[in-house]
Design an enzyme around this catalytic site. Structure first.
Site, PDB file in Angstrom:
ATOM      1  N   ASP A 101       1.749   0.392  -7.559  1.00  0.00           N
ATOM      2  CA  ASP A 101       2.526  -0.236  -6.497  1.00  0.00           C
ATOM      3  C   ASP A 101       3.273  -1.439  -7.066  1.00  0.00           C
ATOM      4  O   ASP A 101       2.684  -2.246  -7.796  1.00  0.00           O
ATOM      5  CB  ASP A 101       1.584  -0.713  -5.389  1.00  0.00           C
ATOM      6  CG  ASP A 101       2.050  -0.312  -4.002  1.00  0.00           C
ATOM      7  OD1 ASP A 101       3.259  -0.416  -3.756  1.00  0.00           O
ATOM      8  OD2 ASP A 101       1.201   0.086  -3.190  1.00  0.00           O
ATOM      9  N   ASP A 202       7.389  -0.760  -2.827  1.00  0.00           N
ATOM     10  CA  ASP A 202       7.043  -1.219  -1.484  1.00  0.00           C
ATOM     11  C   ASP A 202       8.295  -1.652  -0.724  1.00  0.00           C
ATOM     12  O   ASP A 202       9.200  -2.273  -1.294  1.00  0.00           O
ATOM     13  CB  ASP A 202       6.061  -2.391  -1.606  1.00  0.00           C
ATOM     14  CG  ASP A 202       5.487  -2.836  -0.288  1.00  0.00           C
ATOM     15  OD1 ASP A 202       4.837  -2.015   0.374  1.00  0.00           O
ATOM     16  OD2 ASP A 202       5.672  -4.014   0.067  1.00  0.00           O
ATOM     17  N   GLU A 257       8.767   3.466  -0.410  1.00  0.00           N
ATOM     18  CA  GLU A 257       8.404   3.271   0.991  1.00  0.00           C
ATOM     19  C   GLU A 257       9.628   2.711   1.705  1.00  0.00           C
ATOM     20  O   GLU A 257      10.095   1.616   1.392  1.00  0.00           O
ATOM     21  CB  GLU A 257       7.245   2.296   1.135  1.00  0.00           C
ATOM     22  CG  GLU A 257       6.872   2.048   2.600  1.00  0.00           C
ATOM     23  CD  GLU A 257       6.027   0.793   2.796  1.00  0.00           C
ATOM     24  OE1 GLU A 257       5.276   0.752   3.786  1.00  0.00           O
ATOM     25  OE2 GLU A 257       6.146  -0.146   1.993  1.00  0.00           O
ATOM     26  N   HIS A 318      -3.270   3.059   3.319  1.00  0.00           N
ATOM     27  CA  HIS A 318      -3.809   1.718   3.554  1.00  0.00           C
ATOM     28  C   HIS A 318      -3.111   1.016   4.718  1.00  0.00           C
ATOM     29  O   HIS A 318      -3.573  -0.041   5.149  1.00  0.00           O
ATOM     30  CB  HIS A 318      -3.673   0.872   2.288  1.00  0.00           C
ATOM     31  CG  HIS A 318      -2.258   0.601   1.899  1.00  0.00           C
ATOM     32  ND1 HIS A 318      -1.453   1.546   1.291  1.00  0.00           N
ATOM     33  CD2 HIS A 318      -1.488  -0.504   2.044  1.00  0.00           C
ATOM     34  CE1 HIS A 318      -0.251   1.018   1.079  1.00  0.00           C
ATOM     35  NE2 HIS A 318      -0.253  -0.218   1.527  1.00  0.00           N
ATOM     36  N   ASP A 319      -2.019   1.573   5.213  1.00  0.00           N
ATOM     37  CA  ASP A 319      -1.253   0.933   6.291  1.00  0.00           C
ATOM     38  C   ASP A 319      -1.486   1.559   7.657  1.00  0.00           C
ATOM     39  O   ASP A 319      -0.848   1.157   8.630  1.00  0.00           O
ATOM     40  CB  ASP A 319       0.248   0.997   5.975  1.00  0.00           C
ATOM     41  CG  ASP A 319       0.679  -0.084   5.003  1.00  0.00           C
ATOM     42  OD1 ASP A 319       0.007  -1.123   4.948  1.00  0.00           O
ATOM     43  OD2 ASP A 319       1.685   0.115   4.306  1.00  0.00           O
TER      44      ASP A 319
END
Length: 551
Positions: A101, A202, A257, A318-319
């Site tokens: 990430d 991200d 993302e 994770h979101d």
């Protein structure tokens, strides 16, 4: 060993590891690289070909590492640079690739760049961030942070506001400045030299904001529409520049993302000269189980994507809360059945799958009932914003729980011991309530366990290219089922996802003119007869057939 050539990701099933929650190797209650490295054999045995690591860089961890204070250093909580290098080498030794990430949009307010930028109006790095003077004695415009409250923070020393799309400690970089772009290329080059195989970028559509700083409009519910602070003109040029630099290296994978539900917009970010794939949250983040909506999104992805684009396939991250908890409607039996259906879709439909750690065990949500047990800045930020707007404590806590991302971040459940085998110390976040019953140790040898089902699916995906690389020849909804056929070269697969409560009669000759062999059926054991063409598919069952030879 790893050969970095070709589009290897087309055949790869990825596994997202939330670094602080996977395995604690040094006994301090926080996951780390020693722990992750110790579990590489587990991932290889499962059938994982790629690992996606959430941020592990030095950070105050206001947003659990998505607030980076040093791109070139490993946070001490997670280990040392030597630990990271050892992990990458060990993963590659097992044929597992590693993507990391990377947050290009903002840095921590503790980063040396921002400290220098904030030091004076004449700082050489002043223009590395977005600074604006007050307007009519207040904020420059009405832009709101995604974590609640204004996106502008007053800096008393320089008497200007700085912009932050997320927490005030996550300060947006000014991507209009070529020095910023060059600095970020240096960061990417550093990690590529360490041997990583790609990046997950991200919030990549936040890199550009409107230079006119116009107020954002609101929708009918009073929610702000982020019209001028996301997806701005020039964003694709910035991404092309990033990808041009990265793709000078052979076989590097780039996934982005993009914070949007617009499929036309999502499509624009990937393909030739751009990102290899973009996450589609329309498919993955549905709050309730809705197979018709899932089918519509699968159909839309097939219609919108061009030949050089691939969808992503995921239902947890994770979101977001874990899909097994979202889709089960409170029934443990239904949770298990639907989780197997979603695993089958994720590992056989057209696209690149991303498994979230623990989903292969059927891990459930962790729910923090008190504010002091919450760890996520998003939930806490919305709590504070609600209190400021006059909400009661009870109302604000309900808002915080709805916005929190803690649900899916509880420690990996390795065994049924006090802290689930994750650590011998109290973990940094609470355990899921099911950890004593649902864990890897119990499922390794249990025939028909969720772990064994995932392992079988991953093995089939490796054996049969129609499941990994095949294109759809048909994609249809039949009653309460999604049925698709996929072909690669001379091989064809038929996948039936029977979501309905009643049995479904299927004639295989309608779906393929080839002789089909039953590979797997979820939850029905050996009861199905693979020699028949007309089959009754039980309720809540996934079935996979692959051709053996032409009739």
């Amino acid at each position: 060993m790893i050969e970095k050539q070709g589009k290897w990701w087309q055949d790869t099933a990825f596994y997202e590891i939330y670094v602080p929650s996977f395995c604690d190797g040094n006994g301090d209650g926080v996951g780390d690289f020693l722990g992750i490295t110790s579990k590489l054999d587990y991932l290889k045995e499962l059938g994982i070909g790629g690992i996606w690591l959430t941020p592990f860089y030095k950070s105050p961890k206001i947003d659990n590492g998505y607030d980076i204070s040093d791109y070139y250093a490993v946070d001490p909580d997670y280990g040392t640079m030597a630990d990271v290098e050892h992990f990458i080498a060990e993963a590659h030794e097992r044929g597992i690739r590693v993507i990391v990430d990377l947050v290009l949009n903002h840095t921590s307010s503790a980063h040396s760049w921002f400290i220098e930028s904030a030091s004076s109006l004449s700082s050489p790095k002043r223009d590395w961030y977005i600074w604006k003077s007050a307007v009519d004695g207040g904020v420059p415009n009405n832009w709101e942070s995604l974590f609640g409250g204004s996106a502008w923070e007053w800096d008393a020393r320089s008497e200007q506001y700085y912009y932050h799309a997320f927490a005030k400690e996550q300060v947006d970089l000014n991507w209009a400045n070529p020095e910023v772009r060059e600095a970020m290329q240096d960061v990417m080059g550093f990690w590529l030299d360490k041997g990583i195989d790609g990046f997950r970028l991200d919030v990549i559509n936040f890199l550009k904001v409107s230079g006119e700083f116009i107020d954002n409009p609101y929708d009918e519910q009073g929610e702000q529409i982020h019209k001028y602070d996301q997806n701005q003109e020039g964003i694709l040029d910035a991404i092309r520049e990033i990808c041009r630099y990265v793709h000078t290296r052979e076989g590097i994978f780039m996934v982005g993302e993009v914070g949007s539900e617009n499929m036309d917009l999502l499509r624009d970010f990937s393909g030739s000269g751009l990102l290899d794939v973009v996450f589609n949250f329309n498919l993955g983040s549905q709050e309730k189980f809705d197979p018709k909506a899932i089918f519509r999104e699968m159909r839309l992805m097939e219609e919108k994507h061009t030949t050089d684009q691939l969808p992503t396939l995921f239902f947890s991250s994770h979101d977001m809360p874990r899909h097994i908890s979202r889709f089960g409607e409170g029934s443990a039996h239904l949770e298990e059945q639907r989780a197997r259906l979603m695993a089958t879709l994720m590992l056989t439909a057209k696209g690149i799958p991303f498994i979230y750690y623990g989903d292969e065990l059927g891990m459930r949500n962790h729910v923090a009932q008190r504010l002091e047990d919450m760890r996520d800045i998003q939930g806490i930020g919305h709590y504070k914003a609600a209190i400021q707007k006059g909400s009661t404590e009870e109302e604000a806590l309900a808002i915080a729980k709805a916005k929190s991302r803690d649900y899916s971040r509880s420690p990996m459940q390795w065994n049924g011991s006090q802290y689930g085998g994750f650590s011998d110390q109290e973990p940094w976040i609470g355990m899921s309530p099911t950890y004593e019953e649902i864990h890897a140790e119990a499922q390794f040898a249990e025939k028909g366990s969720m772990y064994q089902y995932y392992k079988t699916l991953l093995s089939l995906r490796q054996q049969y290219p129609s499941l990994s690389r095949g294109d759809y020849t048909r994609l249809e909804q039949r009653q309460d089922a999604i049925i698709y056929t996929k072909r690669f070269a001379e091989e064809e697969a038929v996948v039936i996802l029977q979501y309905g409560d009643k049995p479904l009669l299927v004639d295989l000759t309608e779906w393929s003119d080839m002789k089909m062999n039953l590979l797997i059926a979820s939850g029905v054991g050996d009861e199905m007869d693979s020699g028949k063409f007309r089959l009754e598919i039980p309720a809540h069952t996934a079935v996979i057939f692959v051709s053996t030879n032409t009739r």
